[in-house]
Design an enzyme around this catalytic site. Sequence first.
Site, PDB file in Angstrom:
ATOM      1  CG  ASP A 168      -1.971   0.959   1.267  1.00  0.00           C
ATOM      2  OD1 ASP A 168      -1.946   1.881   0.440  1.00  0.00           O
ATOM      3  OD2 ASP A 168      -2.870   0.832   2.125  1.00  0.00           O
ATOM      4  CG  LEU A 169       2.802   3.050  -3.637  1.00  0.00           C
ATOM      5  CD1 LEU A 169       3.509   1.841  -3.097  1.00  0.00           C
ATOM      6  CD2 LEU A 169       2.206   2.761  -4.971  1.00  0.00           C
ATOM      7  CE1 TYR A 185      -3.822   8.753  -7.674  1.00  0.00           C
ATOM      8  CE2 TYR A 185      -5.395  10.541  -7.389  1.00  0.00           C
ATOM      9  CZ  TYR A 185      -5.099   9.275  -7.848  1.00  0.00           C
ATOM     10  OH  TYR A 185      -6.065   8.559  -8.479  1.00  0.00           O
ATOM     11  NE  ARG A 239      -2.185  11.769   4.742  1.00  0.00           N
ATOM     12  CZ  ARG A 239      -2.379  10.554   4.244  1.00  0.00           C
ATOM     13  NH1 ARG A 239      -2.479   9.510   5.068  1.00  0.00           N
ATOM     14  NH2 ARG A 239      -2.480  10.368   2.951  1.00  0.00           N
ATOM     15  CG  ASP A 292      -3.385   3.664  -3.361  1.00  0.00           C
ATOM     16  OD1 ASP A 292      -4.297   2.870  -3.671  1.00  0.00           O
ATOM     17  OD2 ASP A 292      -3.472   4.452  -2.400  1.00  0.00           O
ATOM     18  CD  GLU A 293      -5.199  -0.364  -0.917  1.00  0.00           C
ATOM     19  OE1 GLU A 293      -5.650  -1.516  -0.777  1.00  0.00           O
ATOM     20  OE2 GLU A 293      -5.705   0.639  -0.391  1.00  0.00           O
TER      21      GLU A 293
END
Length: 482
Positions: A64-65, A69, A101, A156-157
């Site tokens: 999982d990146l 984006y 975040r 992305d996974e």
Amino acid sequence: EKLGVEPEEEAGRDEEEDAAKAMDRAEAGEAGCSRDAPVPEEPGGVPWLVPEGGSSSRVIVHVDLDCFYAQVEMISNPELKGKPLGVQQKYLVVTCNYEARKLGVKKLMTVRDAKEKCPQLVLVNGEDLTRYREMSYKVTELLEEFSPVVERLGFDENFVDLTEMVEKRRQQLQSGELSALTVWGHVYNDQYVNLHDILHVRLLIGSQIAAEMREAMYNQLGLTGCAGVASNKLLAKLVSGVFKPNQQTVLLPESSQVLIQSLNHVKEMPGIGYKTTKRLEALGIRSVHDLQTFSSKILEKELGISVAQRIQKLSFGEDNSPVTPSGPPQSFSEEDSFKKCSSEVEAKNKIEELLASLLNRVCQDGRKPHTIRLIIRRYSPENHCSRESRQCPIPSHVIQKLRTGNYDVMTPMVDILMKLFRNMVNVKMPFHLTLLSVCLCNLKALTTAKKGTIDYYLTPSLSTTSHSGKRSFKMKDTHVED
DNA sequence: TGGGGTTAT
DNA sequence: ATAACCC
């Protein structure tokens, strides 16, 4: 047998009642004796018989990146590194880096809320997915080098079935190397690792491969991400998110109940979406435990046997779904959303834009789409999700033009799309659309079909059009409405 | 809420 | 063709 593992230390292992099915998948290329080996009666089987018994226990990694984006944008423009960065589509911040975040920006926040929370936030537009899509496939291809069985989930996974690779490495371990085996990354629940347990050994080797994958992603593509290693896709996916950014975690079988019980609500279970969550809540089911203990009979009557049985198994951490190699995409689509589109001309212009991008993509792919679809979303204050679509076959003479690189493939395809449009939208009445999307699907490889061969007659574009030109025109006019 | 994708019915 | 799921 070398390890002298005792059969009784399988407490808490959950896996694969479906040993027979797993055998069917694993059978190809295995030793001739595998089918004749005694089938263990208990789920999961006797540990030291598992490999010969046909791989009833798997090793799966979920990769999982991190904020994908945003990572791609920071690679494109390194000046963005170190700054709080958000990727914007329309008025949403669809993802953001960890700097952002920390300052309170969340995924899918509106631009207004995000800027309010974090005035220094740098925004880049991410409505064109081209670079993300390209990088996404580079990641999948890199993972395919480790093992060809890679399933994509979004951009992305990825899931990779490591069972075979792990078994090869395990069998090549020298006697001294086993005791030196260590875990890479975290062990979920800080569980004690028992090198006498073959399932532990296999998962540790899985964690080693996961580390190599992440290392390769970083060295070759400059991307960081998380990985989770477990005995099925559900658990691998859940455990990959436990330590977050750029870390990995392995789940040993004895801790799977702890993992699934750590979910606060059934809606956090992958496979239980918006609708099912609502229906479960109507039945008073909120927690994973609620779902585990709910009457199977009633659940089957409420949700249908298929969904009921699947999600109730999920609630116990059981998931026998295979890692299905994604291969090349099944469809190409481009969409655009907007506040308002209320005229045919306006629609046509947008459709032309979407189609032009699609034709570039499909041209690079090499395969030819045989179906075209138009999707709309009508304005409505409440029921927001609903979309309508119309599709039809692409006339074979148009497919031919794609093949020969003929310049004017746009005009006939726009004509088709506008017919589909008028089939859905009564243009004589006022209308208000908020989304248009064009999809090219039913992709077929160009077979080198020669005249006189079976392939020639089974290739619709060849056997229907080339023999009678008139028939191909007729096909266009009658099939477009479909 | 965006701009994509998949499979099942 | 739609509905559900995933990101």
